[in-house]
Scaffold this active site. Structure first.
Site, PDB file in Angstrom:
ATOM      1  CG  HIS A  64      -1.942   0.837   1.681  1.00  0.00           C
ATOM      2  ND1 HIS A  64      -2.260   1.255   2.111  1.00  0.00           N
ATOM      3  CD2 HIS A  64      -2.678   1.927   0.470  1.00  0.00           C
ATOM      4  CE1 HIS A  64      -3.350   2.276   2.257  1.00  0.00           C
ATOM      5  NE2 HIS A  64      -3.317   2.560   0.913  1.00  0.00           N
ATOM      6  CD  GLU A 108      -2.203   2.678  -3.906  1.00  0.00           C
ATOM      7  OE1 GLU A 108      -2.984   3.540  -3.815  1.00  0.00           O
ATOM      8  OE2 GLU A 108      -2.871   1.657  -2.863  1.00  0.00           O
ATOM      9  CD  GLU A 166      -5.468   5.159   2.376  1.00  0.00           C
ATOM     10  OE1 GLU A 166      -6.199   3.982   1.892  1.00  0.00           O
ATOM     11  OE2 GLU A 166      -4.125   5.291   2.752  1.00  0.00           O
TER      12      GLU A 166
END
Length: 1026
Positions: free
Chosen positions: A110, A113, A211
């Site tokens: 993640h 990314e 997040e």
């Protein structure tokens, strides 16, 4: 962006079925279009720019189900796989995906990314991904981290734009800079609370860190993640691919770079392109700009099958309490999950997905009857039905909102119902309805076909399944029918095999812990202190110096001239008109007819005014919309009604509407929009069902006969509990929208209705209804609402269908209207509007909602101008420019929020927002600073032009045939008004003048924040604390 497996209530379709509904054709033009013809001419073994058309198991072949032609290739030098889908659709898509298989919960795929999009070899400027949003006419740009793959898709209708974005994406994923400071910003870092103050405390910061704190504030996400981790305990699915917040600080920069080196290689990549652009230029660019620099390797990323258990297992987890739960004493969840077969077996997966739908979807399904209707819980668990996102599929079913004493009962009901299914099977009419649903999904056309297609095939293709076989849906349907014909107990035997006899079964329970968030915070502090205590003096100095360095970089304007860009001149000067015809049904109901290539479907809408509805009933309107098609009608009870809707329509729904006038912010329309669709052959049946709802809803004629039954009240209770649970669960995923809705409440006459119908007021109202012991009084209000709303005196209709079927559709609408009794003789205007009392005065209000979230959601709204005002276009461009050039840096990069920005809404409100924000009060200062930034004119003409590109990418986004003409129908915004707006956007040269709408002392605004306890705001008397 991290994707977990939560599927909200109302989307109980198995994953395959729901995605299948999205991948249906956008156009119905000839399948012999030029590019499709070209693809059909390719031969196995043919060489194309370093790629070879596959010879074994796959050749270029048409897929008539979806009006497309596909070819699969392999890159000669690296072994990269490539699938191209040629179709007469101008919204072209590219995607590259990598199998990413982390073995810990640090969130490395993640964070990677995020970080690869922060600059690359060819485009070394900071954050080229976000900068390209303003240099492109893309219809979609994003990236996704799933449990075992990472995908980078974009789509655009412009060929030059496609080449530009392809160049940026290729360089980002294969040749990223992966700078340490980018890792600090995007992933996690230790930094002083105030980077400029050496004496301020050290804290954890990072965009992904915040997040994921926000993601796991939602109990549904917590549950879904634990379910997957514990059902697949032996490999990559046992960890959190997105990152467990308390594990993220264990990830190092070196580990991030190593993960990229081992996973982001062409030998581990799958490329996908879609649309009407030719294949060979794509192949050439991909080979020359990226793949030619690599040789083939063995990536060692295969996910092995999960070893099957010899006996079932049980686990228990905890979550935070939900302050908005319908019943605070019933917040437990229990689910039984089964490991199924390999998803690369496409027909078996198809069968199991249909079986799942028969078991859990709708009021006629056995598990719905057994679990939902007894009201043991409020709704199905967050993960329900078939899940084909992992190497081996799974099926889950259970309840949330359960009392602790009922947990064992839930378990026994599930097992007992499975036994009953094996004994009795499924009604033939339910299977017929399900196959009809597939037919409708194969006819319905969407604008994001390419993206949905890429997402649909990604899990199976990720494990080397055949993506083309997945698309041959008609073959699977035919085989399914044959299996049923050959063996009437085919489905029952599958239930026996995969459920009754399956020992790889997990029972997962979850209960709230009042100290859950406190414990999480304490553990985070302990982790922080461990990190701090291990620091040497030089480490501390390095942290301080790098914090200043990062702040300096974030505060410095970057030269983005290396990035490709379109020009404003690349935008079409005029829009493509949408012809509509106006008529009347009967003598009083206006009907808009919009001929479109709807591929054998008919789409119906009716707008019913709320103008005469008494104020005390308006808060019940969302509930009325929710239940109007779910309580029965005519002689049909609610189960029979649901069955007929599934057999004859593509769905029948109602939704509340509040539409601000295009020329005056103090005028608005309030109504209920009825929407349905059907196959052309079922047009009469669809309208007949609407007639029954209008004329004889069960709850209406029973009130007249004073014969409400306990069953009626209890059915309403089920729907109320499910609606309340869904609203409560959705807050943490849509907190910024709730904040903006609340902030705009007092700024326009329509604002209060927006809050009442779709804001936190509605969430709290539904919670109160769910807590009521007797809903008879609520049930009696529904006929009163129906009397004011469902009549032809306050209605207008719209039909989208093919030209050939428009006459028949007109006749059916005429019959439908004729069957509705007239309530009043005087006809109201077709777009009746309500003006609030003369002299409406907007007022400022600041509201803080204390909720047990570790991060916040902020919204600020300012009243400006309506759609047709000359400055509306300038405000649209200012919002995009302020987001890209100022707020993104302040709120996301410096502040650590997952998202934030500004936008101009159709209703005349200029809105600021932040999402999963650790610094909400600081963000409010950023909102104000953004306005001052605009006033100071700290931008150039290129910035304005880039903002125009971003605005036009939304203005010119594709519109499906089913939705053509809807702006005209709903808002009265004609093609002429749209063209005028377009010309205003082109004419914008400077937005400094917009300061007069936004500046302090010159504007009226509202502010709202959802988040944890905030001592600063508590001490400020200007805030209302809720």
């Amino acid at each position: 962006m991290w994707r977990n497996q939560v599927r909200s209530r109302g989307k109980l379709q198995h994953q395959r079925e729901s995605l299948m509904g999205e991948i249906l054709p956008f156009h119905t033009r000839s399948s012999c279009a030029a590019q499709e013809k070209k693809v059909l001419q390719y031969e196995p073994g043919q060489q194309l720019h370093g790629f070879t058309v596959q010879q074994v198991g796959f050749t270029a072949s048409p897929v008539p189900d979806l009006s497309l032609t596909a070819v699969k290739l392999t890159h000669d030098r690296t072994g990269a796989q490539y699938l191209h889908v040629a179709r007469d659709d101008p919204n072209n898509l590219f995607s590259v995906q990598f199998r990413t298989t982390p073995m810990d919960s640090t969130g490395v795929p993640h964070i990677l990314e995020h970080t690869v999009l922060c600059g690359s070899e060819k485009y070394p400027c900071r954050d080229p991904f976000f900068k390209m949003l303003n240099r492109s006419l893309s219809t979609f740009m994003n990236a996704f981290t799933a449990s075992d793959y990472t995908m980078y898709p974009f789509s655009t209708q412009n060929a030059k734009d496609f080449q530009n974005l392809l160049s940026v994406y290729l360089d980002a994923v294969f040749f990223p800079c992966l700078r340490e400071l980018d890792f600090w910003q995007e992933g996690w870092r230790l930094e002083h609370e105030n980077p400029s103050d050496l004496n301020s405390p050290l804290v954890f910061k990072g965009i992904v860190f915040n997040e994921m704190k926000g993601a796991f504030a939602q109990s549904e996400s917590v549950y879904a993640q634990h379910l997957q981790n514990k059902l697949f305990p032996d490999h990559t699915y046992s960890v959190v691919s997105g990152g467990e917040p308390l594990a993220i600080p264990d990830l190092s920069w070196e580990q991030l770079k190593q993960f990229h080196a081992t996973h982001y290689h062409p030998s581990n990549a799958k490329f996908f392109t879609y649309g009407d652009m030719p294949l060979e230029p794509h192949l050439q660019q991909i080979n020359e700009e990226a793949l030619c620099r690599f040789d083939q390797i063995e990536p060692h990323t295969v996910v092995p099958p999960q070893p099957h258990w010899n006996q079932p297992r049980e686990h228990h987890v905890t979550c935070g309490p939900d302050p908005l739960a319908p019943d605070p004493s019933k917040q437990n969840s229990l689910c039984v999950s089964y490991l199924l077969g390999d998803i690369t077996d496409s027909f078996e997966s198809f069968t199991l997905s249909l079986l799942s739908s028969l078991m859990v979807n709708g009021p006629n399904s056995p598990l719905y009857k057994a679990l939902i209707e007894p009201k043991i819980g409020t709704d199905f668990c967050s993960v329900v039905g078939y899940d084909g996102s992992t190497r081996e599929a799974s099926f889950s079913v259970g309840l949330q909102g359960v009392a602790e004493k009922d947990m064992e009962t839930v378990k026994q009901i599930i097992f007992q119902t499975i036994d009953e299914i094996i004994a009795a099977g499924f009604e033939e009419e339910r299977i017929e309805a399900l196959l009809h649903k597939i037919e409708v999904q194969m006819k319905h056309q969407s604008t994001n076909f390419g993206l949905s297609l890429a997402s649909y095939i990604a899990p199976c293709w990720n494990h080397d399944g055949d993506p083309i076989q997945l698309l041959k849906i008609s073959d699977s349907v035919a085989q399914f029918k044959k299996c049923l014909k050959d063996n009437p107990r085919y489905l029952q035997e599958k239930v026996q095999q995969y459920f009754k006899d399956n020992t790889h079964r997990l029972m997962l329970s979850m209960s709230p812990d009042e100290a859950y968030f406190e414990k999480r915070a304490k553990t985070e502090q302990e982790k922080l202190q461990q990190k701090i205590q291990s620091l040497s003096g030089s480490d501390r100095k390095e942290i301080y110096d790098k914090g200043l360095q990062l702040l300096s970089i974030q505060s410095t304007s970057q030269d983005a001239s290396c990035l490709p860009a379109l020009k404003v001149s690349d935008i079409a000067p005029t829009l493509v008109p949408t012809p509509v015809e106006m008529g009347n049904a009967g003598t009083c109901v206006p009907v808009q007819y919009c001929p479109q290539p709807t591929n054998g479907m008919v789409y119906f809408r009716a707008m019913c005014s709320l103008n005469t509805l008494p104020d005390e009933l308006k808060v019940y309107v969302p509930l009325f919309c929710n239940v109007i098609t779910k309580l029965g009608c005519g002689t049909l009870d609610y189960r029979q009604q649901a069955q007929q809707m599934e057999l004859k329509t593509g769905g029948m729904v109602a939704s509340p509407q509040v539409i601000t006038d295009s020329a005056d912010l103090d005028i608005y329309e309030q109504g209920i929009l009825l929407t349905s669709s059907c196959l052309e052959r079922n047009m009469s049946d669809m309208f007949h069902l609407w007639s029954k709802i209008f004329n004889r809803p069960v709850w209406s004629w029973k009130q007249i006969s004073r014969s409400f039954t306990l069953e009626d009240v209890e059915r309403l209770r089920v729907l109320v509990m499910m609606a309340a649970q869904e609203l409560s669960n959705g807050i943490s995923n849509s907190g910024h929208r709730y904040a903006m809705t609340r902030a705009g409440r007092t700024l326009t006459p329509a604002g209060d209705l927006h809050e009442m119908f779709g804001g936190l007021d509605q969430v709290r109202f539904m919670k109160r209804l769910a807590e009521m012991s007797d809903l008879s009084a609520v049930l009696r209000k529904l006929p009163r609402i129906k009397k004011h709303v469902l009549n032809k005196d306050n209605m207008r209709c719209a039909i989208n269908a093919t030209s050939e079927k428009m006459s028949e559709a007109s006749h059916e609408v005429e019959k439908f209207v004729d069957r509705i009794p007239t309530i009043k003789k005087d006809r109201r205007p077709s777009r009746a509007t309500i003006m609030e009392e003369a002299g409406f005065k907007p007022c400022q209000m600041k509201t803080y909602f204390e909720l047990p979230f570790p991060v916040s959601y902020a919204g600020e709204c300012v009243r400006t101008v309506p759609f047709t005002h000359q400055d509306y276009g300038s405000l649209c461009i200012l919002g995009r420019m302020m987001t890209a050039k100022f707020l993104h840096g302040e709120i996301r990069e410096k502040g650590g929020a997952y998202g934030g920005g500004a936008t101009m809404g159709y209703g005349g409100l200029f809105s600021f927002y932040s999402y999963r924000d650790p610094n909400s009060t600081q963000t409010l200062s950023a909102f104000r600073a953004g306005v001052e930034w605009a006033k100071a004119g700290k931008f150039c003409q290129q910035d304005v032009d880039e903002a125009k590109l971003s605005v036009f990418s939304a203005v010119d986004a594709p519109v499906a045939p089913s939705d053509k003409g809807m702006d005209q129908f709903l808002s009265g915004v004609s093609d002429e008004l749209k063209q005028k707006h377009r010309e205003q956007l082109f004419a914008v040269t400077n937005v400094v003048s917009c300061y007069r709408y936004l500046g302090i002392g010159q504007s009226t605004g509202g502010v709202a924040i959802l988040g944890p306890e905030n001592e600063i705001i508590k001490k400020d008397p200007s805030w209302v604390i809720r």
